[in-house]
Structures are given as structure tokens and as C-alpha cells.
Design an enzyme around this catalytic site. Sequence first.
Site, mmCIF file in Angstrom:
data_model
loop_
_atom_site.group_PDB
_atom_site.id
_atom_site.type_symbol
_atom_site.label_atom_id
_atom_site.label_comp_id
_atom_site.label_asym_id
_atom_site.label_seq_id
_atom_site.Cartn_x
_atom_site.Cartn_y
_atom_site.Cartn_z
ATOM 1 N N SER A 166 57.885 -19.381 -76.251
ATOM 2 C CA SER A 166 56.882 -19.422 -77.034
ATOM 3 C C SER A 166 56.874 -18.631 -79.227
ATOM 4 C CB SER A 166 56.008 -18.398 -76.072
ATOM 5 O OG SER A 166 54.844 -17.864 -76.546
ATOM 6 N N TYR A 192 56.155 -9.907 -71.719
ATOM 7 C CA TYR A 192 55.886 -11.285 -71.984
ATOM 8 C C TYR A 192 56.884 -11.728 -73.734
ATOM 9 C CZ TYR A 192 53.951 -16.287 -72.942
ATOM 10 O OH TYR A 192 53.650 -17.338 -73.694
#
Length: 339
Positions: A166, A192
Amino acid sequence: MEAQKHNHRTVQAPLATGFDVQTTAKEVIGGLNLTGKVAIVTGGYSGIGLETSRVLAEAGATVIVPARTPEKAKAAVSGIPGLELEALDLMDPASIDSFAQRFIVSGRPLHFLINSAGIMAAPLARDTRGYESQFATNHLGHFQLTARLWPALKQAGQARVISVSSRAHRLGGVDLSDPSFERREYDKWKAYAQSKSANVLFAVALDDKAKAYGVRAFAVHPGLIPSSGIGRFLESEEGGVKPIQTLQSVKEEGGLSPSMEQPDFMKTTEQGAATSVWCAVSEQLDSLGGVYCEDADIAEAVPADSVQGSGVWPWAVDRESAGRLWVLSEQMTGVRFNI
């Protein structure tokens, strides 16, 4: 020898592929016939994973989709030709080993391993080993899965491993001294980001080690895809957590920078799956690997202080960090690649 290897690394720079932010997975496939090829797509029953599975299967590939609860995934994948559902829980090491063993025993080669499942911005939770859930699911689970499937990847002769990362990796690298937030305050977005940086570092290290066997590794930023649920915990079934429902929620939670809110960056699910599929099948990547890709091209390397919305930040492609993470991952999982 080390210097020689370094000189043959793929340059982290765009190839001018002819594709762009609007390219779809189907456009990437074109008329390619994948009959006889075998793919495993984790998270392949929802969002961009489902579209990845569909496009590969429609091109003739046999696609295995592991799911924590296959019965729940059944409706989503019904009607897709050549698709097999299997059981796999990335938070459960025994489940990973069991799934991989079943595949190895089948005797089939594995041409494409697309590690697409993951959770995003989850509240602090730990697996049975005490490892933080995002690092455990997004990185360690896929590290173990890839290691267990290594014989089938090697058997294929020419295979590719794609880690879906990501652009959130820009928010921070891997804290190799405290990856599970045992001594530092938990921040779900830093956790994350850490797991997504780990995805890229894994591709760097795996490619270094595996390319001698014809196995190449890539990391992918699929893009911002509101329609597929980027504003929720991805594959929330894997972690059993309540999803964030809207893009606005993600913005308010601090998960987006202003540069990522531009309409140009919003993708459909079909566009979001394009880079994973491109990394799996593109002849433009023959003899290349160990790089971070976006918009169906190799991404630009950007400096640590970059504020632009695209590219890969230095801590995610640092070769020394990739090697250290590899050793740490072996220690944390108790699993070693037989490379």
C-alpha cells in the site's frame, strides 16, 4: 559476489509500459492464454482479490482461493471458471501449514502466488503467539505461506510472487526491535504502515534469493479504491474486526494524505487489480524483480521527505533492512525457506 549481485538488481524506475492509472486488469491480460498455469490468490474472494482471481481464471488459469471460511466465500466466487476454494487462516500457523501441505501433495506447480489478503488499521489485537495482528496477518502469515509453497514455486520453473502492499508504507518502516508494539504505544496506522513496508521488503529479499531458480518477486500498490472497500479493514473476516465503512472515515482516522484525495487517484476495483495482474503475467517484467509497482508499471523511488502521492519511500526498498527482516521473520515464525 555480493557486489556483482547488487549490480544486477532491477532499477526502481518506471518502464513506460503504456499503461496508466486507469488501466484495468482485463486490459493487462489482453488475449493472453493462461491455460495450464496455476495461481493462488489470498483474499481472492472480495475486492481487488476477487477481480484478480476472476481475470486470471477467465484467461484459463486454475485459481485456488484460500479463505478463512470457504462456505462464506462460496457465493462471491460462484460462476468463475477453474476456481477452487480452500481453507486458510493467516493468523493460524497450523492452518497455513495444512493448506500448503495439501497443495504440495497435489503435485502441481505454482506459477503465480498473489498475497492479496490483509487487514487495515485494526485495533490492537494479538495472535496466539502474541504477535500484533496486522504484522502477523499481512506479513508473517504470507511469509510462512510462501516458504511452505516454495517447492511448488521452484517446480514451476518460471514463477512470480506478488505482495499487495500500500502507499501507506510512506507512514513508516518496520521497527525491527519491536514489531509487535510490546514496548511502544500502539498506533493502528503506524502498525498498518509497518506491515505494508514489510510487504515491500519481503519482495526485495525474496527476489534476491529466489531469482536463481526463476522465481521473481514484486510488491504492489493497487491504488485507492473506495468502491472495493479501501475505507474498511481489508478482508475483515481474516481478523474478525469491525470495518470502517466510508472513505471519509479513513480520512478522519488519519489514513489519507491530501495528495491521495485527488479524484485522479480513485480507482475502480477493475483498475485496482491491474497492477497485481500485470506483475504476475507481463512479459515486460521478464528478468526483472524485487521492485515496488503501481499503475501497472514500476514505481519511482522517492526521497524520505517526499510529499508526493506516488512512488516508494527508501525504508521500504532498503536491501539491508530487507535482509534483517527476513532473519527476524524466520525467528518469529520458526519457518525457514529451503532456498
